[in-house]
Design a protein around this motif. Structure first.
Motif, PDB file in Angstrom:
ATOM      1  N   LEU A 180      -6.928  11.231  27.463  1.00 37.93           N
ATOM      2  CA  LEU A 180      -6.243  10.241  25.962  1.00 37.93           C
ATOM      3  C   LEU A 180      -5.063  10.133  25.582  1.00 37.93           C
ATOM      4  N   VAL A 181      -4.423  10.557  25.893  1.00 36.51           N
ATOM      5  CA  VAL A 181      -2.800  10.571  26.012  1.00 36.51           C
ATOM      6  C   VAL A 181      -1.978  10.396  26.913  1.00 36.51           C
ATOM      7  N   PHE A 232      -7.062   7.965  17.628  1.00 36.08           N
ATOM      8  CA  PHE A 232      -7.410   9.201  18.236  1.00 36.08           C
ATOM      9  C   PHE A 232      -8.109   9.101  16.276  1.00 36.08           C
ATOM     10  N   THR A 289      -3.986  17.923  16.992  1.00 40.01           N
ATOM     11  CA  THR A 289      -3.907  18.017  17.531  1.00 40.01           C
ATOM     12  C   THR A 289      -2.811  16.931  18.778  1.00 40.01           C
ATOM     13  N   GLU A 290      -3.896  15.618  18.798  1.00 41.32           N
ATOM     14  CA  GLU A 290      -3.194  14.277  19.618  1.00 41.32           C
ATOM     15  C   GLU A 290      -2.476  13.876  18.965  1.00 41.32           C
ATOM     16  N   GLY A 324     -11.981   9.211  21.965  1.00 37.54           N
ATOM     17  CA  GLY A 324     -13.410  10.437  22.234  1.00 37.54           C
ATOM     18  C   GLY A 324     -14.378   9.549  22.651  1.00 37.54           C
ATOM     19  N   THR A 374       1.118  14.385  21.432  1.00 36.71           N
ATOM     20  CA  THR A 374       1.688  12.640  22.125  1.00 36.71           C
ATOM     21  C   THR A 374       2.450  12.816  21.933  1.00 36.71           C
ATOM     22  N   LEU A 387      -7.712  16.442  26.402  1.00 39.72           N
ATOM     23  CA  LEU A 387      -7.056  15.623  25.562  1.00 39.72           C
ATOM     24  C   LEU A 387      -5.978  15.225  26.814  1.00 39.72           C
ATOM     25  N   THR A 389      -5.096   3.655  23.171  1.00 37.63           N
ATOM     26  CA  THR A 389      -6.115   5.069  22.674  1.00 37.63           C
ATOM     27  C   THR A 389      -5.752   5.244  20.419  1.00 37.63           C
ATOM     28  N   THR A 397      -7.066  15.475  15.241  1.00 37.55           N
ATOM     29  CA  THR A 397      -6.364  14.531  15.492  1.00 37.55           C
ATOM     30  C   THR A 397      -5.076  14.779  15.205  1.00 37.55           C
TER      31      THR A 397
END
Length: 152
Positions: free
Chosen positions: A94-95, A6, A112-113, A38, A117, A91, A4, A110
């Motif tokens: 993605l994680v 970000f 937040t991601e 994303g 994680t 989210l 992934t 980003t």
């Protein structure tokens, strides 16, 4: 591996950030990795484009929340779309769906991601995996966090 990436939605084609993200996507695909982004514009588009043009598989993780907020569709280099209703579901995908994550420069999304994680790994809600932050901005953010809050 599923990787992934970000990153922010602001970089435009021709900008250094867009070019670097494009090159990253290309290198990941050439190494045989599946790339998750994303799925929209900016860094997401650049990584998707680089991976796609290098013959790689690109998964765009999209959601209705974002498209209701900003009239946008997945970029044309996404080969597989994984669509969710909410930003939270997006989210999580993605994680959780990756074997490693790379964070390019970005903004609050980003951040937040990265935080999600990192926190899921801390509380053992998912197995440890590489989380690579690139660029001086994230270094500054992390140094400030560790200094201010004495995070260990």
């Amino acid at each position: 591996m599923n990787i992934t990436v970000f990153g922010g939605s602001q970089p435009q084609p021709g900008s250094p950030a867009y070019t670097e993200a494009y090159e990253l996507g290309s290198l990941l695909a050439q190494a045989g990795h599946i790339v998750l982004t994303g799925g929209y514009i900016g860094t997401m588009e650049a990584v998707s484009r680089g991976a796609n043009e290098a013959g790689g598989h690109v998964i765009g993780v999209t959601c209705s929340d974002i498209e209701a907020w900003r009239p946008i569709k997945p970029n044309v280099w996404v080969k597989e779309e994984r669509r969710f209703a909410t930003l939270q579901e997006r989210l999580n995908e993605l994680v959780l769906a990756c074997d490693a994550a790379i964070a390019l420069p970005g903004g609050p999304g980003t951040l937040t991601e990265i935080a999600l994680t990192w926190n899921l790994m801390i509380v053992n809600s998912m197995p440890p995996k590489p989380l690579i932050l690139t660029g001086p901005g994230w270094r500054s953010v992390m140094e400030s966090l560790f200094k201010s809050f004495k995070v260990y």
